[in-house]
Design an enzyme around this catalytic site. Structure first.
Site, PDB file in Angstrom:
ATOM      1  N   ASP A  36      -8.255   1.933  -0.396  1.00 28.24           N
ATOM      2  CA  ASP A  36      -6.865   2.288  -0.659  1.00 28.24           C
ATOM      3  C   ASP A  36      -6.333   1.592  -1.904  1.00 28.24           C
ATOM      4  O   ASP A  36      -5.671   2.206  -2.746  1.00 28.24           O
ATOM      5  CB  ASP A  36      -6.010   1.915   0.563  1.00 28.24           C
ATOM      6  N   ASP A  70      -3.140   6.203   7.075  1.00 30.55           N
ATOM      7  CA  ASP A  70      -2.441   4.928   7.246  1.00 30.55           C
ATOM      8  C   ASP A  70      -1.842   4.792   8.642  1.00 30.55           C
ATOM      9  O   ASP A  70      -1.351   3.714   9.002  1.00 30.55           O
ATOM     10  CB  ASP A  70      -1.328   4.794   6.200  1.00 30.55           C
TER      11      ASP A  70
END
Length: 315
Positions: free
Chosen positions: A140, A186
């Protein structure tokens, strides 16, 4: 590595081909998946709302291959009238999303995908969870801070793969068009880790959910910190940069304080099945009619630990 290759592939796809046609194809794909996911999600809640005298009929969708003794079952799906009502309501949301791409419809589908993802994906120990979260932490951070790939794909992808939060809600109401985004990864990836800690809580048999609540609060804290940093620096933030340390660090501190670090990392949840979460661990190969398959499965469920003697002809 696989996630990075997929993300880069999508990025190149959007650069080479027309964005409109790709999103049209994706919209139809997620339209069908979204209806099924949303129907499955709202089904338990809707079942409580139906009156006791509701005429609930049972249905079965059966698809087989071959005939006679060689008939093989491919699809066997059982549902009832209540499921059809849930499917109809979800279809209304699906048509709304397909026609308007409204952010509320997008979020309903996104939440349904997230809940189904947390339900279907399963971590068996904390070490695996830490490795998974650690790897995606690097993934990420790299794709958000190192390149513009993540942000470009997220903005180009007109599909419910993200939750959107209208920043101009007070000014434009439901017609808001300036959004902040949170990818479903997420939610799902930390979510399956939090679910693992809930199973660990239950395994301790102390009638407390200390690790679950700690990790849940840690997730809220990490998400709040992400939003705060994003507003301060006016730049997209990788949510896992803040969620991973919070979701791993807070429960680990609690385990250190309680002296249960060894128990936490030695816990294996693969052999445990919680109530209302059935898992198929054996895929039988049975020839014959669907009735013989049902009989075979029933016998396996009634005596799971005992092997049945089979004659050569039955084999």
């Amino acid at each position: 590595i696989v996630a990075s290759c997929t993300l880069l592939g999508l990025y190149l796809f959007f650069k080479i081909f027309s964005q409109e046609y790709i999103n049209l194809l994706l919209s139809m794909y997620f339209f069908v998946l979204g209806i099924l996911a949303l129907s499955h999600t709202i089904s338990p809640m809707m079942n409580r709302l139906f009156p006791a005298n509701f005429p609930n009929k049972q249905y079965q969708l059966l698809f087989t291959q071959g005939s006679g003794e060689s008939k093989e079952e491919i699809v066997n799906y059982e549902f009832d009238t209540k499921d059809l009502v849930c499917l109809a309501l979800s279809s209304v949301v699906g048509v709304w999303y397909l026609l308007r791409k409204h952010w509320i419809a997008n979020n309903l589908f996104g939440l349904a995908f997230s809940l189904n993802g947390v339900e279907l994906l399963h971590l068996n120990n904390v070490s695996t969870g830490c490795i998974l979260l650690g790897g995606l932490f690097i993934y990420d951070v790299f794709w958000v801070f190192g390149t513009n790939v993540m942000v470009t794909v997220a903005k180009s992808f007109e599909a419910p793969i993200k939750l959107v939060f209208p920043q101009d809600l007070l000014e434009k109401g439901l017609e808001a068009d300036n959004f902040a985004m949170l990818g479903l990864g997420d939610i799902v990836i930390p979510g399956i880790f939090i679910a693992l800690l809930l199973r660990f809580d239950i395994s301790l048999k102390k009638n407390t959910h200390t690790y679950f609540y700690t990790s849940f609060v840690a997730y809220i804290f990490g998400l709040g910190l992400t939003i705060f940093i994003m507003h301060i620096f006016k730049h997209a933030q990788p949510a896992l940069l803040y969620l991973v340390p919070a979701c791993i660090g807070f429960p680990l501190l609690v385990a250190l304080a309680k002296g249960e670090v060894t128990e936490m990392f030695s816990y294996e949840s693969s052999a445990e099945i919680l109530p209302h979460t059935p898992r198929l661990t054996h895929f039988p190969t049975v020839s014959g009619s669907p009735a013989s398959l049902a009989d075979s499965m029933q016998q396996k469920l009634s005596c799971p630990r005992r092997r049945r003697q089979q004659s050569p002809s039955a084999m």
